[in-house]
Structure formats: structure tokens, C-alpha cells
Write a protein that holds these residues in place. Structure first.
Motif, PDB file in Angstrom:
ATOM      1  N   ALA A   1       0.983  -1.203   0.062  1.00 23.72           N
ATOM      2  CA  ALA A   1      -0.211   0.042   0.167  1.00 23.72           C
ATOM      3  C   ALA A   1       0.843   1.252  -0.191  1.00 23.72           C
ATOM      4  O   ALA A   1       1.733   1.480   0.959  1.00 23.72           O
ATOM      5  CB  ALA A   1      -0.892   0.037   1.101  1.00 23.72           C
ATOM      6  N   ILE A   2       0.596   1.987  -0.715  1.00 24.41           N
ATOM      7  CA  ILE A   2       0.985   3.491  -0.959  1.00 24.41           C
ATOM      8  C   ILE A   2      -0.049   4.305  -0.107  1.00 24.41           C
ATOM      9  O   ILE A   2       0.526   5.295   0.713  1.00 24.41           O
ATOM     10  CB  ILE A   2       1.316   4.076  -2.206  1.00 24.41           C
ATOM     11  N   VAL A   3      -1.059   4.283  -0.367  1.00 24.94           N
ATOM     12  CA  VAL A   3      -2.206   4.763   0.335  1.00 24.94           C
ATOM     13  C   VAL A   3      -3.134   3.601   0.717  1.00 24.94           C
ATOM     14  O   VAL A   3      -3.720   3.144  -0.072  1.00 24.94           O
ATOM     15  CB  VAL A   3      -3.114   5.785  -0.522  1.00 24.94           C
TER      16      VAL A   3
ATOM     17  N   PRO B   1      -9.539   2.530   2.541  1.00 28.39           N
ATOM     18  CA  PRO B   1     -10.163   3.167   3.670  1.00 28.39           C
ATOM     19  C   PRO B   1     -10.989   2.038   4.396  1.00 28.39           C
ATOM     20  O   PRO B   1     -11.232   0.961   3.650  1.00 28.39           O
ATOM     21  CB  PRO B   1     -10.961   4.191   3.124  1.00 28.39           C
TER      22      PRO B   1
ATOM     23  N   THR C   1       5.360   7.207  -9.322  1.00 29.80           N
ATOM     24  CA  THR C   1       4.410   7.582  -8.176  1.00 29.80           C
ATOM     25  C   THR C   1       4.332   9.176  -8.286  1.00 29.80           C
ATOM     26  O   THR C   1       3.079   9.709  -7.903  1.00 29.80           O
ATOM     27  CB  THR C   1       4.970   7.008  -6.809  1.00 29.80           C
TER      28      THR C   1
ATOM     29  N   ARG D   1       0.731  11.292  -8.135  1.00 29.29           N
ATOM     30  CA  ARG D   1       0.370  12.193  -7.195  1.00 29.29           C
ATOM     31  C   ARG D   1       0.341  13.590  -7.756  1.00 29.29           C
ATOM     32  O   ARG D   1      -0.784  14.441  -7.519  1.00 29.29           O
ATOM     33  CB  ARG D   1       1.409  12.223  -6.177  1.00 29.29           C
TER      34      ARG D   1
ATOM     35  N   ALA E   1      -7.501   4.527  -2.420  1.00 33.03           N
ATOM     36  CA  ALA E   1      -6.152   3.521  -2.086  1.00 33.03           C
ATOM     37  C   ALA E   1      -5.438   3.633  -3.414  1.00 33.03           C
ATOM     38  O   ALA E   1      -6.027   3.397  -4.643  1.00 33.03           O
ATOM     39  CB  ALA E   1      -6.739   2.064  -1.794  1.00 33.03           C
ATOM     40  N   VAL E   2      -4.214   3.375  -3.062  1.00 30.11           N
ATOM     41  CA  VAL E   2      -2.879   3.324  -4.242  1.00 30.11           C
ATOM     42  C   VAL E   2      -2.186   2.413  -3.626  1.00 30.11           C
ATOM     43  O   VAL E   2      -1.646   2.219  -2.467  1.00 30.11           O
ATOM     44  CB  VAL E   2      -2.534   4.548  -4.416  1.00 30.11           C
TER      45      VAL E   2
ATOM     46  N   TRP F   1      -5.096   1.512  -8.583  1.00 32.34           N
ATOM     47  CA  TRP F   1      -5.557   2.720  -7.924  1.00 32.34           C
ATOM     48  C   TRP F   1      -7.191   2.698  -7.925  1.00 32.34           C
ATOM     49  O   TRP F   1      -7.813   2.320  -8.648  1.00 32.34           O
ATOM     50  CB  TRP F   1      -5.386   4.085  -9.026  1.00 32.34           C
TER      51      TRP F   1
END
Length: 206
Positions: A97-99, A102, A131, A135, A143-144, A168
């Protein structure tokens, strides 16, 4: 966070059967062992496809927790019924996970948004330059994630090898949210997949 993106091809007409069993038996029983059931979905364009996300703090926890779950009493009792609904369960991307995805209250029963997953592939790892470009588009994204290259330490559950993926997730605002994002040719993306996903009643990602 390590995340599995798991896509199952089911026997015709048996998706709701698996979802009912999964949401009833396989959520808390996995989370009690240190895993996170991050989201469960119906694929809106593939009526016999079930998609879900499972998370782990790290690869060490993943190996231990999977051994305990698949060797434990819940899977022993209910696993055969789950497997009976499936034609294939080996379509799995192992991601980092980068983000992180949730989480909403699991049983709040509010209407859920369609979730869109865009998956980009190329013939080499996605690096920091990609990345930063992503961004810089200010494209949002609930989520990324990108490919995790650690060895699969639970070979009883295969993952796709030799893949370089960037994933993504968005809560869709249209029929194919994110479809208009074009990746510059310099990044060498060779293939794009998009999934439109409807969260199940007990999905934390909704």
C-alpha cells in the motif's frame, strides 16, 4: 501494509452463495488472527466474479496468519462449501500500500458507492518517478498500491509471479471513474484493466 487483491471466478449463479458464507464466517475469523478483511465486492461486469482485499501489517504476519487460518477450525468447517462455489481462486496480486484502503464501520448499512479499480501494468517495476507523476495529477484515490516483490511465503495460495502492477481505487462518480487518465508514453505502461466493484453488505471499503 501488504495487500492481496484476490479475484475469484465462480461457478455460474453461485456468487451470492459465496458472499453470504464469506460475510458470515470469514471476516471476524480472519481478523482475530491479525489479518484485515479490507473489502468484498461483486464485479459489476462479470456476474460470476467475486473480488476481495485482504491486508497484513507485513509479510511475517501474513505467513503466520494464513497458516493459522487455513489450518484452523473455521476453514476446516466452512472451506469446503466455499471451494465448491469456485472455478478458480489463483488470480491474486500481492501488493504494497502507498495509500491504504479506507475502512468504514462494517455494519452501518448506509448505501455504498461503486468502487472503481484501475490497474496499470508494465514490463518493469513502477518506481518513485511514476508515483510522483501520479500524485502530481492530483487524481485522488481512496487507495493506491503497487506490486510487492517479497517471495510468497504461503505457497498453498499462489500469487501471480512476474507482474509489475500499479493499482488505483476510487469511489466512482461515473460509469468508469478514472478512465480519462492517460499515462505518458515514457512510463511504458503496456496494459490497463478497470474493474467496477459493488461492495457487499459487510465490506469495510464502501
Amino acid at each position: 501494509m501488504i495487500v492481496e487483491l484476490r479475484r475469484y471466478t465462480l461457478r455460474p449463479g453461485r456468487r451470492d452463495e459465496l458472499i453470504e458464507l464469506f460475510d458470515r464466517q470469514f471476516v471476524e475469523s480472519q481478523e482475530e488472527l491479525g489479518m484485515a478483511v479490507l473489502g468484498q465486492f461483486r464485479d459489476l461486469d462479470r456476474p460470476d466474479s467475486f473480488v476481495w482485499l485482504r491486508g497484513f501489517p507485513d509479510m511475517t504476519v501474513r505467513g503466520r496468519a494464513l497458516r493459522e487460518f487455513y489450518g484452523g477450525p473455521v476453514w476446516k468447517q466452512h472451506g469446503p462449501a466455499a471451494n465448491a462455489t469456485m472455478l478458480d481462486s489463483d488470480d491474486v496480486l500481492l501488493l504494497r500500500a502507498i495509500v491504504p484502503p479506507p475502512a468504514s464501520p462494517r455494519d452501518d448499512h448506509r448505501p455504498a458507492s461503486v468502487v472503481t479499480a484501475t490497474i496499470w501494468y508494465r514490463d518493469r517495476p513502477f518506481d518513485d518517478a511514476f508515483t510522483r507523476w501520479f500524485r502530481g495529477r492530483d487524481a485522488g484515490g481512496a487507495a493506491v498500491l503497487s506490486t510487492e516483490y517479497a517471495a510468497n511465503d504461503f505457497p498453498a495460495l499462489p500469487v501471480r509471479e512476474g507482474e509489475h502492477a500499479f493499482v488505483w481505487f476510487t469511489r466512482a462518480t461515473g460509469p468508469m471513474d478514472g478512465e480519462g487518465i492517460e499515462v505518458p508514453g515514457q512510463f511504458g505502461v503496456t496494459r490497463t484493466e478497470r474493474l467496477r466493484l459493488a461492495p457487499t453488505a459487510r465490506s469495510a471499503f464502501r
